[in-house]
Design a protein around this motif. Structure first.
Motif, PDB file in Angstrom:
ATOM      1  N   GLU A  88       0.663  -0.977   0.003  1.00 21.39           N
ATOM      2  CA  GLU A  88      -0.042   0.208   0.108  1.00 21.39           C
ATOM      3  C   GLU A  88       0.972   1.421   0.068  1.00 21.39           C
ATOM      4  O   GLU A  88       1.986   1.619   0.912  1.00 21.39           O
ATOM      5  CB  GLU A  88      -1.508  -0.262   1.311  1.00 21.39           C
ATOM      6  CG  GLU A  88      -2.391   0.936   1.418  1.00 21.39           C
ATOM      7  CD  GLU A  88      -1.949   2.299   1.741  1.00 21.39           C
ATOM      8  OE1 GLU A  88      -2.208   3.501   1.441  1.00 21.39           O
ATOM      9  OE2 GLU A  88      -0.496   2.557   2.784  1.00 21.39           O
ATOM     10  N   THR A  89       0.706   2.084  -1.169  1.00 15.73           N
ATOM     11  CA  THR A  89       1.221   3.789  -0.559  1.00 15.73           C
ATOM     12  C   THR A  89       0.892   4.347  -1.015  1.00 15.73           C
ATOM     13  O   THR A  89       1.309   5.769  -1.389  1.00 15.73           O
ATOM     14  CB  THR A  89       1.989   3.519  -2.338  1.00 15.73           C
ATOM     15  OG1 THR A  89       0.755   3.434  -3.567  1.00 15.73           O
ATOM     16  CG2 THR A  89       2.868   2.469  -3.207  1.00 15.73           C
ATOM     17  N   SER A  90      -0.048   5.121   0.172  1.00 16.71           N
ATOM     18  CA  SER A  90      -0.670   5.824   0.003  1.00 16.71           C
ATOM     19  C   SER A  90      -0.969   6.243  -0.871  1.00 16.71           C
ATOM     20  O   SER A  90      -1.378   7.629  -0.716  1.00 16.71           O
ATOM     21  CB  SER A  90      -0.052   6.673   1.768  1.00 16.71           C
ATOM     22  OG  SER A  90      -0.442   5.327   2.903  1.00 16.71           O
ATOM     23  N   TYR A  91      -1.934   6.200  -2.166  1.00 21.06           N
ATOM     24  CA  TYR A  91      -1.774   6.703  -3.176  1.00 21.06           C
ATOM     25  C   TYR A  91      -1.014   7.220  -3.944  1.00 21.06           C
ATOM     26  O   TYR A  91      -0.273   8.700  -4.139  1.00 21.06           O
ATOM     27  CB  TYR A  91      -3.145   7.776  -2.991  1.00 21.06           C
ATOM     28  CG  TYR A  91      -5.203   7.135  -2.930  1.00 21.06           C
ATOM     29  CD1 TYR A  91      -5.071   6.168  -3.852  1.00 21.06           C
ATOM     30  CD2 TYR A  91      -5.088   6.852  -1.724  1.00 21.06           C
ATOM     31  CE1 TYR A  91      -5.871   5.685  -3.626  1.00 21.06           C
ATOM     32  CE2 TYR A  91      -5.949   6.445  -1.553  1.00 21.06           C
ATOM     33  CZ  TYR A  91      -7.155   5.651  -2.470  1.00 21.06           C
ATOM     34  OH  TYR A  91      -7.298   4.732  -1.893  1.00 21.06           O
ATOM     35  N   GLY A  92       0.089   6.687  -3.639  1.00 15.37           N
ATOM     36  CA  GLY A  92       2.029   7.307  -4.087  1.00 15.37           C
ATOM     37  C   GLY A  92       2.572   8.594  -3.512  1.00 15.37           C
ATOM     38  O   GLY A  92       4.138   9.070  -3.105  1.00 15.37           O
ATOM     39  N   THR A  93       2.165   9.012  -2.072  1.00 19.92           N
ATOM     40  CA  THR A  93       3.206   9.302  -0.849  1.00 19.92           C
ATOM     41  C   THR A  93       3.477   8.747  -0.086  1.00 19.92           C
ATOM     42  O   THR A  93       4.575   9.191   0.889  1.00 19.92           O
ATOM     43  CB  THR A  93       1.509   9.552   0.395  1.00 19.92           C
ATOM     44  OG1 THR A  93       0.976   8.507   1.075  1.00 19.92           O
ATOM     45  CG2 THR A  93       0.488  10.626  -0.408  1.00 19.92           C
ATOM     46  N   GLN A  94       3.789   7.539  -0.513  1.00 18.43           N
ATOM     47  CA  GLN A  94       5.052   6.661   0.492  1.00 18.43           C
ATOM     48  C   GLN A  94       5.621   5.458  -1.119  1.00 18.43           C
ATOM     49  O   GLN A  94       4.588   4.935  -1.344  1.00 18.43           O
ATOM     50  CB  GLN A  94       4.072   5.648   1.804  1.00 18.43           C
ATOM     51  CG  GLN A  94       3.406   6.340   2.632  1.00 18.43           C
ATOM     52  CD  GLN A  94       2.786   5.182   3.461  1.00 18.43           C
ATOM     53  OE1 GLN A  94       3.031   4.016   2.692  1.00 18.43           O
ATOM     54  NE2 GLN A  94       2.237   5.690   4.543  1.00 18.43           N
ATOM     55  N   ASN A  95       6.969   5.904  -0.682  1.00 13.08           N
ATOM     56  CA  ASN A  95       7.623   5.276  -2.063  1.00 13.08           C
ATOM     57  C   ASN A  95       8.050   4.004  -1.087  1.00 13.08           C
ATOM     58  O   ASN A  95       9.146   4.559  -0.982  1.00 13.08           O
ATOM     59  CB  ASN A  95       8.504   6.672  -2.489  1.00 13.08           C
ATOM     60  CG  ASN A  95       9.080   5.837  -3.478  1.00 13.08           C
ATOM     61  OD1 ASN A  95       9.271   5.040  -4.630  1.00 13.08           O
ATOM     62  ND2 ASN A  95       9.909   7.236  -4.141  1.00 13.08           N
ATOM     63  N   ALA A  96       7.136   3.001  -2.059  1.00 16.32           N
ATOM     64  CA  ALA A  96       8.580   1.505  -1.695  1.00 16.32           C
ATOM     65  C   ALA A  96       9.268   0.646  -2.669  1.00 16.32           C
ATOM     66  O   ALA A  96      10.057   0.006  -2.331  1.00 16.32           O
ATOM     67  CB  ALA A  96       7.260   0.955  -0.596  1.00 16.32           C
ATOM     68  N   CYS A  97       8.590   1.349  -3.759  1.00 14.50           N
ATOM     69  CA  CYS A  97       9.637   1.032  -4.288  1.00 14.50           C
ATOM     70  C   CYS A  97      10.200   1.532  -5.608  1.00 14.50           C
ATOM     71  O   CYS A  97      10.920   0.427  -6.257  1.00 14.50           O
ATOM     72  CB  CYS A  97       7.450   0.758  -6.178  1.00 14.50           C
ATOM     73  SG  CYS A  97       6.420   0.984  -5.771  1.00 14.50           S
ATOM     74  N   LYS A  98      10.868   2.389  -5.469  1.00 10.37           N
ATOM     75  CA  LYS A  98      12.244   3.593  -5.218  1.00 10.37           C
ATOM     76  C   LYS A  98      13.369   1.954  -5.618  1.00 10.37           C
ATOM     77  O   LYS A  98      14.192   2.291  -5.619  1.00 10.37           O
ATOM     78  CB  LYS A  98      12.221   4.036  -5.130  1.00 10.37           C
ATOM     79  CG  LYS A  98      12.766   4.228  -3.182  1.00 10.37           C
ATOM     80  CD  LYS A  98      12.455   5.987  -3.187  1.00 10.37           C
ATOM     81  CE  LYS A  98      13.214   5.973  -1.435  1.00 10.37           C
ATOM     82  NZ  LYS A  98      13.069   7.297  -0.708  1.00 10.37           N
ATOM     83  N   TYR A  99      13.411   1.190  -3.769  1.00 10.32           N
ATOM     84  CA  TYR A  99      14.373   0.850  -4.151  1.00 10.32           C
ATOM     85  C   TYR A  99      15.189  -0.396  -5.047  1.00 10.32           C
ATOM     86  O   TYR A  99      16.102  -0.608  -5.123  1.00 10.32           O
ATOM     87  CB  TYR A  99      13.865  -0.447  -2.246  1.00 10.32           C
ATOM     88  CG  TYR A  99      14.448   0.849  -1.246  1.00 10.32           C
ATOM     89  CD1 TYR A  99      15.578   1.611  -1.267  1.00 10.32           C
ATOM     90  CD2 TYR A  99      12.835   1.149  -1.043  1.00 10.32           C
ATOM     91  CE1 TYR A  99      14.811   2.382   0.507  1.00 10.32           C
ATOM     92  CE2 TYR A  99      12.838   1.844   0.247  1.00 10.32           C
ATOM     93  CZ  TYR A  99      13.859   2.924   0.896  1.00 10.32           C
ATOM     94  OH  TYR A  99      14.172   4.221   1.651  1.00 10.32           O
TER      95      TYR A  99
END
Length: 269
Positions: A88-99
């Motif tokens: 869950e990325t909070s509609y893009g406000t949390q960036n977990a994919c960048k790693y």
């Protein structure tokens, strides 16, 4: 000028969709045929499993006879996408994919081939339903217990952690590699179930100490470059690695856990 009628547009769209579908099916069939032929050249017989049977969890014909085990369908439509991606990325406000997804690595075709925007902006998963986690064991761990009980496997008490405090790695290593076979496949082991047990001696994973790295020849160690050495300080072919971009949980940061790979002989020093 004559206007294109709506039925004509619909007919054209239908033809295009059917053509694309036929092309895709033919392409997939060609890929399957090529893979089957490549495996046949290696003396292996492959069988195509229909997507319908896969999704329904229907076992291939004679699976238990050929595999020597019962068929255990996963019902995971996207097994190539790890559970960490279903986040869950909070509609893009949390960036977990960048790693894992970066434009640079995608540009140089290294590692993950999807650029940053592909997954973070479009979130273009093959399965668009983002509220569904396909790794069922994570969200329904009780199903694991049910399957183990059905298979007659004894489950340790959740309050009893003594079994994890014992070193079973060295014992198993001695059983699997007591014949000194260091090949990838230990064909002449007495226990066939241990034929693929890694030829990585846990006594070679001691942390490096400059003054006495082998503890007077009693154990091997991992040198400052991450290479695993034996009691004679020779390279074993194994190496500790980091997985991009995290620099934790490796012997080089004070931990013996992590990931080890074995290099081919041509790359052993």
């Amino acid at each position: 000028m004559n206007r294109i009628k709506s039925p004509h547009v619909m007919l054209l769209v239908t033809i295009l969709i059917l053509s694309a579908g036929l092309y895709t099916c033919k392409h997939l069939a060609d890929v399957e045929d090529q893979l089957i032929n490549d495996l046949k050249k290696k003396g292996l017989t492959a069988e195509t499993i229909s997507a319908e049977n896969f999704y329904k969890g229907i076992a291939p014909a004679n699976f238990e006879t050929v595999a020597g085990a019962t068929y255990k369908p996963s019902y995971n439509e996207e097994p190539e996408i790890p559970p960490q991606c279903w986040i869950e990325t909070s509609y893009g406000t949390q960036n977990a994919c960048k790693y894992c997804h970066t434009d640079y690595l995608a540009d140089i075709e290294h590692g993950n081939s999807f650029p940053l925007a592909e997954d973070q902006i479009l979130y273009s998963f093959p399965s668009p339903n983002l509220n569904r986690i396909l790794w069922q064991n994570i969200i329904y761990p009780q199903d694991i217990e049910r399957r183990l009980k059905a298979s007659g496997v004894e489950i340790p008490s959740i309050e009893d952690v003594e079994y994890v405090r014992h070193n079973n790695w060295l014992t198993t290593y001695n059983k699997a590699r007591g014949n000194k076979n260091t090949n990838w496949v230990n064909n002449n082991t007495k226990n066939e179930s241990l034929a693929l047990f890694p030829a990585l001696n846990p006594n070679h994973l001691y942390p490096f100490t400059p003054d006495n790295p082998t503890n007077n020849g009693n154990n091997g160690y991992i040198d400052k470059d991450g290479f695993v050495r034996c009691e004679q300080e020779q390279y074993t072919g194994w190496r500790a690695i980091n997985f991009f971009p995290y620099a934790v949980f490796t012997p080089l940061t004070g931990s013996v856990s992590g990931i080890y790979i074995r290099l081919p002989k041509d790359f052993m020093m």
